[in-house]
Motif scaffolding. Structure first.
Motif, PDB file in Angstrom:
ATOM      1  N   LEU A  66     -19.051 -50.563 -23.116  1.00 17.47           N
ATOM      2  CA  LEU A  66     -20.151 -50.459 -22.155  1.00 17.47           C
ATOM      3  C   LEU A  66     -19.867 -51.257 -20.894  1.00 17.47           C
ATOM      4  CD1 LEU A  66     -23.321 -50.725 -24.446  1.00 17.47           C
ATOM      5  CD2 LEU A  66     -22.597 -48.744 -23.104  1.00 17.47           C
ATOM      6  N   ALA A  67     -19.387 -52.490 -21.063  1.00 20.83           N
ATOM      7  CA  ALA A  67     -19.093 -53.327 -19.903  1.00 20.83           C
ATOM      8  C   ALA A  67     -17.976 -52.718 -19.063  1.00 20.83           C
ATOM      9  CB  ALA A  67     -18.717 -54.736 -20.356  1.00 20.83           C
ATOM     10  N   SER A  68     -16.989 -52.131 -19.717  1.00 22.56           N
ATOM     11  CA  SER A  68     -15.891 -51.482 -18.988  1.00 22.56           C
ATOM     12  C   SER A  68     -16.402 -50.328 -18.145  1.00 22.56           C
ATOM     13  CB  SER A  68     -14.826 -50.980 -19.978  1.00 22.56           C
ATOM     14  OG  SER A  68     -14.238 -52.035 -20.689  1.00 22.56           O
ATOM     15  N   LEU A  69     -17.287 -49.517 -18.722  1.00 23.02           N
ATOM     16  CA  LEU A  69     -17.851 -48.393 -17.974  1.00 23.02           C
ATOM     17  C   LEU A  69     -18.656 -48.873 -16.770  1.00 23.02           C
ATOM     18  CD1 LEU A  69     -18.980 -46.092 -20.918  1.00 23.02           C
ATOM     19  CD2 LEU A  69     -16.978 -45.806 -19.443  1.00 23.02           C
ATOM     20  N   SER A  70     -19.323 -50.021 -16.907  1.00 25.54           N
ATOM     21  CA  SER A  70     -20.064 -50.579 -15.778  1.00 25.54           C
ATOM     22  C   SER A  70     -19.115 -51.060 -14.685  1.00 25.54           C
ATOM     23  CB  SER A  70     -20.956 -51.738 -16.247  1.00 25.54           C
ATOM     24  OG  SER A  70     -21.768 -52.206 -15.192  1.00 25.54           O
ATOM     25  N   ILE A  71     -18.037 -51.727 -15.067  1.00 27.39           N
ATOM     26  CA  ILE A  71     -17.046 -52.179 -14.088  1.00 27.39           C
ATOM     27  C   ILE A  71     -16.439 -50.975 -13.372  1.00 27.39           C
ATOM     28  CG2 ILE A  71     -14.782 -53.286 -13.827  1.00 27.39           C
ATOM     29  CD1 ILE A  71     -16.931 -55.319 -14.358  1.00 27.39           C
ATOM     30  N   GLY A 103     -17.901 -48.096 -12.926  1.00 28.17           N
ATOM     31  CA  GLY A 103     -18.939 -47.517 -12.083  1.00 28.17           C
ATOM     32  C   GLY A 103     -19.424 -46.165 -12.562  1.00 28.17           C
ATOM     33  N   ILE A 104     -19.547 -46.003 -13.873  1.00 28.56           N
ATOM     34  CA  ILE A 104     -19.959 -44.735 -14.466  1.00 28.56           C
ATOM     35  C   ILE A 104     -21.418 -44.823 -14.909  1.00 28.56           C
ATOM     36  CG2 ILE A 104     -19.554 -43.154 -16.400  1.00 28.56           C
ATOM     37  CD1 ILE A 104     -16.610 -43.877 -16.249  1.00 28.56           C
ATOM     38  N   PRO A 105     -22.261 -43.856 -14.530  1.00 28.39           N
ATOM     39  CA  PRO A 105     -23.655 -43.853 -14.989  1.00 28.39           C
ATOM     40  C   PRO A 105     -23.729 -43.693 -16.503  1.00 28.39           C
ATOM     41  CG  PRO A 105     -23.292 -42.290 -13.177  1.00 28.39           C
ATOM     42  CD  PRO A 105     -21.943 -42.733 -13.650  1.00 28.39           C
ATOM     43  N   PRO A 106     -24.762 -44.213 -17.177  1.00 26.77           N
ATOM     44  CA  PRO A 106     -25.879 -44.970 -16.600  1.00 26.77           C
ATOM     45  C   PRO A 106     -25.692 -46.475 -16.725  1.00 26.77           C
ATOM     46  CG  PRO A 106     -26.427 -44.309 -18.824  1.00 26.77           C
ATOM     47  CD  PRO A 106     -25.007 -43.887 -18.591  1.00 26.77           C
ATOM     48  N   LEU A 107     -24.646 -47.023 -16.137  1.00 28.51           N
ATOM     49  CA  LEU A 107     -24.385 -48.463 -16.149  1.00 28.51           C
ATOM     50  C   LEU A 107     -24.607 -49.029 -14.751  1.00 28.51           C
ATOM     51  CD1 LEU A 107     -23.549 -49.585 -18.937  1.00 28.51           C
ATOM     52  CD2 LEU A 107     -22.696 -47.273 -18.654  1.00 28.51           C
ATOM     53  N   GLY A 108     -24.949 -50.319 -14.692  1.00 23.23           N
ATOM     54  CA  GLY A 108     -25.349 -50.943 -13.434  1.00 23.23           C
ATOM     55  C   GLY A 108     -24.305 -50.890 -12.337  1.00 23.23           C
ATOM     56  N   GLY A 109     -23.016 -50.961 -12.707  1.00 21.81           N
ATOM     57  CA  GLY A 109     -21.966 -50.947 -11.696  1.00 21.81           C
ATOM     58  C   GLY A 109     -21.956 -49.693 -10.845  1.00 21.81           C
ATOM     59  N   THR A 110     -22.614 -48.631 -11.323  1.00 23.87           N
ATOM     60  CA  THR A 110     -22.718 -47.392 -10.542  1.00 23.87           C
ATOM     61  C   THR A 110     -23.362 -47.652  -9.195  1.00 23.87           C
ATOM     62  OG1 THR A 110     -23.011 -46.182 -12.604  1.00 23.87           O
ATOM     63  CG2 THR A 110     -23.602 -45.031 -10.565  1.00 23.87           C
ATOM     64  N   TRP A 111     -24.457 -48.441  -9.214  1.00 17.90           N
ATOM     65  CA  TRP A 111     -25.222 -48.626  -7.975  1.00 17.90           C
ATOM     66  C   TRP A 111     -24.447 -49.414  -6.930  1.00 17.90           C
ATOM     67  CZ3 TRP A 111     -28.445 -45.093  -7.716  1.00 17.90           C
ATOM     68  CH2 TRP A 111     -29.302 -44.756  -8.767  1.00 17.90           C
ATOM     69  N   SER A 112     -23.765 -50.470  -7.326  1.00 23.98           N
ATOM     70  CA  SER A 112     -23.055 -51.276  -6.330  1.00 23.98           C
ATOM     71  C   SER A 112     -21.908 -50.486  -5.713  1.00 23.98           C
ATOM     72  CB  SER A 112     -22.554 -52.584  -6.948  1.00 23.98           C
ATOM     73  OG  SER A 112     -21.757 -52.358  -8.091  1.00 23.98           O
ATOM     74  N   LYS A 113     -21.180 -49.719  -6.533  1.00 24.16           N
ATOM     75  CA  LYS A 113     -20.086 -48.915  -5.968  1.00 24.16           C
ATOM     76  C   LYS A 113     -20.632 -47.785  -5.088  1.00 24.16           C
ATOM     77  CE  LYS A 113     -16.315 -49.971  -9.094  1.00 24.16           C
ATOM     78  NZ  LYS A 113     -15.136 -49.448  -9.809  1.00 24.16           N
ATOM     79  N   TRP A 114     -21.777 -47.226  -5.469  1.00 21.23           N
ATOM     80  CA  TRP A 114     -22.397 -46.182  -4.658  1.00 21.23           C
ATOM     81  C   TRP A 114     -22.831 -46.742  -3.308  1.00 21.23           C
ATOM     82  CZ3 TRP A 114     -22.625 -41.251  -3.967  1.00 21.23           C
ATOM     83  CH2 TRP A 114     -23.696 -40.649  -3.294  1.00 21.23           C
ATOM     84  N   TRP A 115     -23.447 -47.914  -3.319  1.00 20.80           N
ATOM     85  CA  TRP A 115     -23.888 -48.535  -2.066  1.00 20.80           C
ATOM     86  C   TRP A 115     -22.687 -48.879  -1.177  1.00 20.80           C
ATOM     87  CZ3 TRP A 115     -28.484 -47.520  -3.898  1.00 20.80           C
ATOM     88  CH2 TRP A 115     -29.623 -47.777  -3.138  1.00 20.80           C
ATOM     89  N   LEU A 116     -21.626 -49.396  -1.776  1.00 18.68           N
ATOM     90  CA  LEU A 116     -20.432 -49.719  -1.001  1.00 18.68           C
ATOM     91  C   LEU A 116     -19.815 -48.463  -0.398  1.00 18.68           C
ATOM     92  CD1 LEU A 116     -18.823 -52.346  -3.405  1.00 18.68           C
ATOM     93  CD2 LEU A 116     -19.626 -52.809  -1.084  1.00 18.68           C
ATOM     94  N   THR A 117     -19.807 -47.378  -1.161  1.00 19.08           N
ATOM     95  CA  THR A 117     -19.266 -46.114  -0.647  1.00 19.08           C
ATOM     96  C   THR A 117     -20.115 -45.586   0.499  1.00 19.08           C
ATOM     97  OG1 THR A 117     -18.371 -45.587  -2.839  1.00 19.08           O
ATOM     98  CG2 THR A 117     -18.592 -43.764  -1.274  1.00 19.08           C
ATOM     99  N   LEU A 118     -21.436 -45.646   0.360  1.00 15.99           N
ATOM    100  CA  LEU A 118     -22.316 -45.226   1.451  1.00 15.99           C
ATOM    101  C   LEU A 118     -22.084 -46.070   2.696  1.00 15.99           C
ATOM    102  CD1 LEU A 118     -25.736 -44.628  -0.393  1.00 15.99           C
ATOM    103  CD2 LEU A 118     -24.138 -42.902   0.461  1.00 15.99           C
ATOM    104  N   GLY A 119     -21.887 -47.379   2.502  1.00 17.86           N
ATOM    105  CA  GLY A 119     -21.614 -48.252   3.633  1.00 17.86           C
ATOM    106  C   GLY A 119     -20.313 -47.894   4.334  1.00 17.86           C
ATOM    107  N   ALA A 120     -19.300 -47.552   3.552  1.00 13.24           N
ATOM    108  CA  ALA A 120     -18.015 -47.154   4.135  1.00 13.24           C
ATOM    109  C   ALA A 120     -18.151 -45.849   4.913  1.00 13.24           C
ATOM    110  CB  ALA A 120     -16.961 -47.023   3.034  1.00 13.24           C
ATOM    111  N   LEU A 121     -18.915 -44.897   4.359  1.00 14.98           N
ATOM    112  CA  LEU A 121     -19.134 -43.640   5.063  1.00 14.98           C
ATOM    113  C   LEU A 121     -19.930 -43.857   6.350  1.00 14.98           C
ATOM    114  CD1 LEU A 121     -19.965 -41.330   2.019  1.00 14.98           C
ATOM    115  CD2 LEU A 121     -17.881 -41.280   3.425  1.00 14.98           C
ATOM    116  N   GLU A 122     -20.934 -44.745   6.275  1.00 16.46           N
ATOM    117  CA  GLU A 122     -21.731 -45.058   7.461  1.00 16.46           C
ATOM    118  C   GLU A 122     -20.861 -45.657   8.568  1.00 16.46           C
ATOM    119  OE1 GLU A 122     -25.983 -47.236   8.174  1.00 16.46           O
ATOM    120  OE2 GLU A 122     -24.438 -48.454   7.207  1.00 16.46           O
TER     121      GLU A 122
END
Length: 490
Positions: free
Chosen positions: A378-383, A385-404
């Motif tokens: 579970l922790a590996s999947l979060s690191i 960035g695979i849903p439904p683990l918390g690391g998904t959100w931080s990587k998604w936000w970072l990706t949106l920031g890079a696109l912005e």
């Protein structure tokens, strides 16, 4: 009573109480757990106040005119304080089980230094200016050094020398001059919304000053100032958890984020391109550390290089100088803490229960330790960035920031890094569950200090399961953290 004073006093008083209770292991452990629980209640109890706009402040000491020991509880600081305060009691339970199972000595000294490290982390989180940040940053280095050298072996002493040498050299040689320089340019060292350096220097000067800050904050482990982190893996696993998740490296990347937002200012960094060079340094660190992690057969060393890579996600988010990316960096402080502490808890449980430290030794062990390896998965999947683990959100936000920011190379870097995360983490779980056992029943290490055929003690398995569930909960309950960050980084 002022919440700032209470948050600083609890871990300091806990350290003193643990020292006096040292003759009674049960009392020592109880005092540590009570202190951790009280701090968590105080820090999480401050969320409504801070989100509501209040900023509790304490000017403790005017060292010199214009130089104060100043503490302010603002949203970014509350985020880091919550990570440290929330994970301290969990780590304390785990540490008690680990130290008993591994037969470690000097346990009272261990818990005293651990509490002092949390005190230093609170000081960093609550620092109202760069002077206060620097002083507590040094306290954190000095209070964790005895933990790194805890075993007292030649290898531990060597690791301690590298740890202390790199962190003191970078802070005194790079960070301190950067603080003085920033203070001279701005006329203040206080953290302020929007920063204090806008219009104070040329883009070239700001770029040099920014590099001094980021390299000077050696706990962020940017290459080439990263070697202290793998060297510190000689410490007991609860110390590794402290280093990687609870306090130490998070102090470095938290300081990078706070300096970027409240000293330089994101708009200022964006308009002057002062952070561009450090973007490339962070991107290089992400990929290179991941490649090195792939080559490590020692489990803790692999996790250490994983941490070096993951920390640079946060640095990269700060250097992109957009609100979305900086919010993603703050999210990653929380998400990586939950994931990485779980991974180290699992590594320690494997060591105590079966004396295994190398990846190739883990074949079939998942069938003997299903809870531990499930938590590791579970922790590996979060690191990753695979849903439904918390690391998904931080990587998604970072990706949106890079696109912005139209930084498409950063999107590619994040994607490649995630693939490398898969390559160095998931095979460990696959080995544990899918491969035949690496040794016949009852073979291997002597049956001492908790060595047996199943899981580690409940005091170790319960914390790692709790933090693994936390990785799941962070996916569902991320909204309050996002709101807090949006208040800090509009």
């Amino acid at each position: 009573m002022n919440v700032v004073i209470v948050a600083l006093a609890i871990p300091l008083l806990t350290a003193l109480a643990v020292a006096f209770a040292g003759r009674s292991p049960a009392l020592r452990n109880a005092v540590t757990l009570i202190g951790g629980g009280l701090l968590a209640v105080v820090v999480f109890g401050a969320w409504p106040t801070v989100i509501g706009g209040d900023r509790p402040t304490w000017e403790a000491w005017a060292i010199l005119p214009g130089i104060e020991l100043l503490f302010v509880l603002e949203p970014l600081g509350l985020l880091y304080a919550s990570v440290a305060a929330g994970l301290w009691p969990i780590t304390s339970v785990y540490a008690a089980g680990y130290l008993e199972g591994a037969g470690e000595k000097h346990r009272t000294r261990f818990f005293v230094c651990f509490a002092l490290a949390i005190f230093a982390a609170m000081g960093i989180a609550l620092a109202g200016n760069l002077v206060t940040l620097f002083l507590f940053y040094e306290v954190l280095t000095l209070s964790t050094w005895p933990l790194v050298t805890h075993k007292g072996t030649a290898e531990a002493r060597r690791g301690g020398r590298i740890y202390l040498g790199i962190l003191i050299t970078t802070s005194v040689g790079l960070l301190l001059p950067a603080i003085v320089w920033a203070g001279l340019l701005a006329g203040t060292t206080e953290f302020r919304a929007g920063g204090i350096l806008t219009g104070k220097a040329s883009p070239a000067v700001l770029a040099v000053l920014y590099a001094l800050f980021l390299f000077g904050l050696g706990k962020a482990a940017l290459m080439p100032f990263h070697r202290w982190l793998p060297a510190a893996m000689v410490a007991p696993t609860p110390v590794s958890a402290l280093l990687h998740a609870v306090a130490v490296v998070k102090a470095g990347v938290f300081a990078v984020l706070k300096v970027s937002v409240m000293i330089f200012g994101l708009d200022n960094l964006d308009q002057t391109d002062a952070s561009e060079i450090m973007q490339w340094v962070a991107g290089f660190t992400i990929l290179m550390a991941s490649i090195i992690a792939l080559q490590q057969d020692n489990l803790k060393a692999r996790l250490a290089y994983s941490t070096i890579s993951q920390l640079s996600y946060i640095v990269l988010g700060a250097t992109m100088a957009t609100s979305l990316a900086a919010q993603g960096a703050g999210l990653h402080i929380v998400m990586h803490a939950l994931g990485k502490i779980t991974l180290f808890f699992c590594a320690g449980a494997i060591y105590v229960a079966h004396h295994k430290t190398l990846v190739y030794e883990l074949d079939g062990l998942g069938r003997k330790m299903p809870w531990t390896f499930a938590a590791f998965g579970l922790a590996s999947l979060s690191i990753i960035g695979i849903p439904p683990l918390g690391g998904t959100w931080s990587k998604w936000w970072l990706t949106l920031g890079a696109l912005e920011a139209e930084q498409y190379w950063i999107v590619a870097t994040l994607a490649i890094s995630s693939l490398l995360n898969i390559a160095y983490l998931l095979p460990i779980v696959a080995r544990g569950f899918l491969r035949p056992s690496a040794e016949p029943p009852h073979a291997g290490a002597p049956q001492d200090h908790g060595h047996h055929d199943g899981e580690a003690a409940a005091t170790m398995v319960a914390p790692l399961m709790l933090t693994a569930v936390g990785c799941l909960a962070a996916f569902v309950l991320a909204e309050p953290v996002i709101r807090l960050l949006q208040g800090a980084i509009p």
